[in-house]
Design a protein around this motif. Structure first.
Motif, short mmCIF file in Angstrom:
data_model
loop_
_atom_site.label_atom_id
_atom_site.label_comp_id
_atom_site.label_asym_id
_atom_site.label_seq_id
_atom_site.Cartn_x
_atom_site.Cartn_y
_atom_site.Cartn_z
N MET A 571 0.91 -1.16 -0.02
CA MET A 571 -0.09 -0.36 -0.13
C MET A 571 1.40 0.84 -0.04
SD MET A 571 -2.85 -0.69 -0.31
CE MET A 571 -4.05 0.32 -0.05
N GLY A 572 0.59 1.83 -1.07
CA GLY A 572 1.45 3.79 -1.07
C GLY A 572 2.85 2.98 -1.85
N ILE A 573 3.35 3.90 -1.56
CA ILE A 573 4.28 4.14 -2.70
C ILE A 573 5.92 4.03 -1.66
CG2 ILE A 573 6.32 5.15 -4.10
CD1 ILE A 573 3.96 3.66 -5.50
N TYR A 574 5.59 4.98 -0.76
CA TYR A 574 6.57 4.99 -0.35
C TYR A 574 6.81 5.05 0.83
CZ TYR A 574 8.57 8.19 -4.31
OH TYR A 574 8.69 8.29 -5.56
N ASP A 575 7.79 4.61 2.02
CA ASP A 575 7.16 3.77 3.20
C ASP A 575 6.46 4.80 4.51
OD1 ASP A 575 8.00 1.29 2.66
OD2 ASP A 575 10.13 1.55 3.25
N THR A 576 6.01 5.05 5.64
CA THR A 576 5.57 5.84 6.45
C THR A 576 6.48 5.21 7.60
OG1 THR A 576 3.63 6.14 5.26
CG2 THR A 576 4.23 6.44 8.52
N THR A 577 7.14 6.47 7.68
CA THR A 577 8.72 5.84 9.60
C THR A 577 8.09 6.67 10.41
OG1 THR A 577 10.08 7.65 8.36
CG2 THR A 577 9.93 5.74 7.32
N LEU A 578 8.61 6.11 11.73
CA LEU A 578 8.71 6.82 12.90
C LEU A 578 10.18 7.11 13.33
CD1 LEU A 578 6.20 4.17 15.07
CD2 LEU A 578 5.70 7.18 13.59
N ASP A 579 10.38 8.46 13.10
CA ASP A 579 11.96 9.23 13.90
C ASP A 579 12.13 9.51 14.98
OD1 ASP A 579 12.23 8.58 10.87
OD2 ASP A 579 11.92 10.35 9.90
N SER A 580 11.05 10.32 15.59
CA SER A 580 11.76 10.37 17.16
C SER A 580 9.63 10.93 17.61
CB SER A 580 12.70 11.62 16.86
OG SER A 580 11.65 12.64 16.04
N ILE A 581 10.30 11.29 18.50
CA ILE A 581 8.45 11.54 19.30
C ILE A 581 9.33 12.46 20.42
CG2 ILE A 581 7.54 11.59 21.26
CD1 ILE A 581 6.65 8.62 20.16
N GLN A 582 9.25 14.13 20.30
CA GLN A 582 9.22 15.37 20.93
C GLN A 582 8.29 15.59 21.92
OE1 GLN A 582 9.74 18.45 18.46
NE2 GLN A 582 10.15 19.88 20.36
N VAL A 583 8.30 15.89 23.25
CA VAL A 583 7.30 16.86 24.60
C VAL A 583 7.27 18.11 24.46
CG1 VAL A 583 7.04 16.34 26.64
CG2 VAL A 583 8.21 14.73 25.66
N VAL A 584 5.92 17.94 24.06
CA VAL A 584 5.71 19.32 24.13
C VAL A 584 4.69 19.92 25.19
CG1 VAL A 584 3.82 21.01 22.81
CG2 VAL A 584 5.09 19.23 21.44
N SER A 585 4.08 19.45 26.41
CA SER A 585 3.49 19.59 26.84
C SER A 585 3.65 18.14 27.91
CB SER A 585 2.36 20.27 27.20
OG SER A 585 2.05 20.16 28.59
N GLU A 586 4.22 18.87 28.91
CA GLU A 586 3.79 17.00 30.33
C GLU A 586 2.97 17.50 30.73
OE1 GLU A 586 7.84 17.29 32.56
OE2 GLU A 586 8.90 17.05 31.11
N THR A 587 2.39 18.85 31.05
CA THR A 587 1.40 19.09 31.23
C THR A 587 0.06 17.88 31.14
OG1 THR A 587 2.05 21.19 32.65
CG2 THR A 587 -0.70 20.88 32.23
N ASP A 588 -0.23 18.64 29.77
CA ASP A 588 -1.37 17.47 29.57
C ASP A 588 -0.61 16.73 28.22
OD1 ASP A 588 -0.77 19.11 27.61
OD2 ASP A 588 -2.09 19.90 26.38
N HIS A 589 0.66 16.08 29.01
CA HIS A 589 0.62 15.33 28.00
C HIS A 589 1.06 14.84 26.44
CE1 HIS A 589 0.45 13.61 31.19
NE2 HIS A 589 0.22 13.13 31.52
N THR A 590 1.34 16.13 25.44
CA THR A 590 1.26 16.45 24.22
C THR A 590 2.46 16.20 23.55
OG1 THR A 590 -0.17 18.16 24.05
CG2 THR A 590 0.80 17.82 22.50
#
Length: 703
Positions: A571-590
């Motif tokens: 499905m699809g031409i190119y791979d979807t990749t997961l590269d990193s996760i960045q914390v935006v807000s620790e209060t509401d866990h965003t």
């Protein structure tokens, strides 16, 4: 007792009257109107009488039992139940209850979930339970026939009744009271009645064995292709098919008055390149059947009435097709569709047609470009087609299915300032439908120009066939159109390397063979047959025999063994990749989810549970409200726009690490396969909430 004896003597007459009343009720349920049922009965009395006779014939079995009242009620209840099922389905889709639906009755609960709410299902279950209870009470309490059961007389008489009805059916077909070819299955049900059409779609499927079918006959047909030249050596051009939803020239409609030409670009291309009428197998619906003919070279005329091979034979086996044939010459086969992957069950069917990749709307970054009815605009397809061409070094076969022109067209004005205005239709409601439709195909015409402009500068040779899949659902008759024929649209064979212009009318099942012939390719049994035998004696007769051998016969053409294996389509031409996760807000866990090739359909799943996901751009998603812990399992999944199935993307086959709250934790980004090499693999690669094949059933107009 006197009354019982009297009723027994005229039971056949009473049963016939009862069947007529029952059938009228069934049609009223199916048409959602007693008035429409009355009009149908009075305007088509022979068809009405035939279908009532059909129900009457099935009820003849009561004369083989003593509890005749119970069996009459039981058989009548079954017919009434089928009528109610059809009526409910037609509240949610255009396609009536057909044979393929009957085959899925074993999964009835899953089917019901597609069309009924939880409350409605509970009410339905309660009503069904009450009906069964009433039938049981009737079975126990109903009186018995006290006369002698003369099986030696009754059984032959029942058989005679069945045979007589078969003769009536044949006579009705010969006199054209009925038809065994359904160009538009929804209209066929309205014209020929629910019992007949349902039975036809159940029992009359596939291709019947030709009378002279044999190995020697197949060899004779193959021998008639021997005069074809060898396939041209060297490189071959990219071959593109663009199937435009409900696209045709509205200036051919006699009563319409348009403020301007809605398709100037397509019309200009028709004058400059090879073009003509394009004969299609359906009217107002049946996209998948035009698609099937164009991809395989096989004619739908020999299949059952209203049959969709995508829902029958192609669920069981692979099929010779342009993708399979061209791959032997180094081509890569791509499918592109700006609607959900499971529409018409394409995600499960395309691997049986030899496609290597399938880019559906879930894999398009611009899928949220919608028209007034919510269909994705065709302009998003230009980049997706170019991506397919850019993805390989060798030649590509790209089959693209558009969706923007899809109905159900609104009878009220929905466009604030329509670029093109329409008048001349018999009613204001029809004028509104035409005005909406005309402005949609005008945008599609602009897309055609954008695509051909891009391809004109493409560094490789390209031949592009563009055509409409069928006429729009506007209730057109042959008297309404200038060309006096409803089963055709128009096509253009555009190219960027100087093919000679030809003016020729072609059928959908002939087009792939014609394109291959024009570029020097003479491969594939069906395609070579069209190239060698078109317009020759017994062309259609031998085509039917060849199609039967390839799909239903002993496959003498292949020496008894189908050579085509189901492809491992991605499905699809190119791979979807997961590269990193960045914390935006620790209060509401965003958190920001960083990666590549995200689309508006990308959603995050954590430890098997869905989380609301905000699409920002192709490299960033946002989730909130869930505190991530060590070793949480996170997946990015391409989720279907309808709540049917979710196609899982492919990510890097490695773990991703991120720093959260001064502690290091591991994010398991296990590879989510989009491999559909087998039905079992397909099932495990999908996140399932409902039954498969949302298909045209979830639309308001049968695509």
């Amino acid at each position: 007792m006197k009354w019982c004896n009297f009723f027994n003597k005229i039971s056949l007459i009473l049963q016939a009257l009862g069947c007529a009343v029952l059938y009228f009720l069934i049609e009223a349920i199916c048409r959602h109107s007693f008035t429409e049922a009355w009009i149908y009965m009075t305007t088509k009395p022979l068809v009405f009488a035939y279908n009532a006779a059909f129900i009457f014939t099935t009820m003849l079995i009561v004369y083989l039992f003593r509890k005749r009242i119970f069996w009459r009620i039981f058989v009548g209840s079954l017919w009434l139940f089928l009528g109610i099922v059809n009526g409910v389905l037609l509240l949610n889709r255009v396609t009536p209850f057909t044979g393929p639906d009957v085959k899925n009755l074993t999964d009835g609960l899953s089917i019901a979930k597609k069309y009924l709410t939880h409350t409605q299902m509970i009410i339905g279950a309660v009503l069904l339970g009450i009906a069964v209870l009433i039938l049981l009470i009737i079975l126990i309490r109903s009186p018995k026939y006290r006369g002698k059961l003369k099986y030696k007389v009754n059984i032959p008489l029942v058989l005679v009744g069945v045979l007589a009805f078969g003769g009536i059916t044949q006579l009705a077909l010969e006199k054209r009271v009925l038809s065994n070819y359904f160009g538009n299955i929804a209209i066929a049900y309205e014209d020929y009645g629910y019992p007949y059409c349902l039975a036809t779609t159940i029992f009359n499927t596939g291709i019947s064995a030709p009378r002279d079918y044999s190995k020697s006959e197949i060899k004779r047909i193959e021998k008639s292709e021997e005069n074809l030249p060898e396939t041209k050596e060297g490189s071959h051009p990219n071959i593109l098919f663009l199937q435009l939803e409900s696209f045709f020239d509205p200036t051919l409609v006699n009563y319409l008055e348009l403020s301007e030409d809605p398709i100037p670009n397509f019309r200009k291309l028709m004058k400059e390149y090879s073009s003509g009428y394009y004969k299609v197998p359906s009217v107002g619906a049946g996209t998948a059947n035009t698609e099937f003919e164009s991809i395989t070279g096989m004619s739908l005329h020999y299949f059952g009435p209203g049959e969709y091979p995508y829902k029958s034979i192609l669920k069981e086996t692979t099929c010779e097709s342009a993708p399979y044939v061209l791959k032997n010459l180094g081509y890569t086969a791509h499918a592109v569709h700006n609607n959900e992957a499971n529409f018409y069950g394409r995600r499960s069917i395309f691997p049986n047609l030899g496609f290597d990749t399938f880019t559906s709307a879930e894999y398009m970054k611009d899928e949220n470009q919608k028209n007034s009815l919510g269909w994705t605009k065709d302009s998003v397809l230009t980049d997706e087609i170019i991506k397919c061409l850019d993805s390989t070094e060798g030649p590509d076969y790209v089959y693209t299915i558009s969706v923007q022109g899809h109905g159900d067209y609104p009878s009220e004005p929905v466009l604030e300032n329509p670029e093109i205005t329409v008048s001349g239709a018999p009613t204001d409601e029809l004028n509104n439908k035409w005005e909406y439709y005309v402005n949609q195909i005008h945008e599609m015409d602009n897309f055609v120009k954008e695509l051909t402009d891009r391809l004109a500068d493409y560094p490789e040779d390209v031949v592009l066939v563009m055509y409409g899949d069928h006429l729009p659902t506007m209730g057109l008759t042959v008297e309404d159109v200038e060309n006096k024929y409803l089963f055709q649209t128009e096509y253009v064979m555009w190219d960027n390397f100087g093919l000679k212009k030809k003016k020729e009318n072609l059928a959908a099942y002939q087009m792939a063979a014609e394109v291959m012939d024009r570029v020097g390719i003479h491969e594939g049994n069906v395609f070579k047959y069209h190239q060698a035998r078109r317009n020759t004696k017994n062309y259609q007769v031998d085509l039917e025999t060849l199609q039967y051998d390839l799909l239903y016969g002993k496959q003498y053409t292949y020496d008894g063994e189908n050579p085509f294996e189901r492809t491992k389509m991605r499905m699809g031409i190119y791979d979807t990749t997961l590269d990193s996760i960045q914390v935006v807000s620790e209060t509401d866990h965003t958190y920001y989810i960083q990666g590549t090739n995200f689309t508006p359909s990308s959603q995050v799943k954590i430890n098997g549970e869905w989380y609301d996901t905000v699409y920002v751009n192709p490299t960033k998603l946002i989730i909130t409200g869930k505190e991530l812990d060590d070793f949480d399992r996170l997946l990015v999944v391409q989720r279907s726009n309808s709540s049917t199935r979710k196609a899982m993307t492919k990510s890097h086959d490695r773990a991703v690490y991120a720093l959260l709250a001064d502690s290091k934790w591991k994010l398991d980004s296990e590879k989510g396969s989009s491999d559909t090499g087998s039905m079992e693999e397909t099932d495990t690669a999908l996140e399932t909430e409902s039954t498969e094949d949302s298909g045209e059933e979830n639309s308001t107009d049968n695509q």
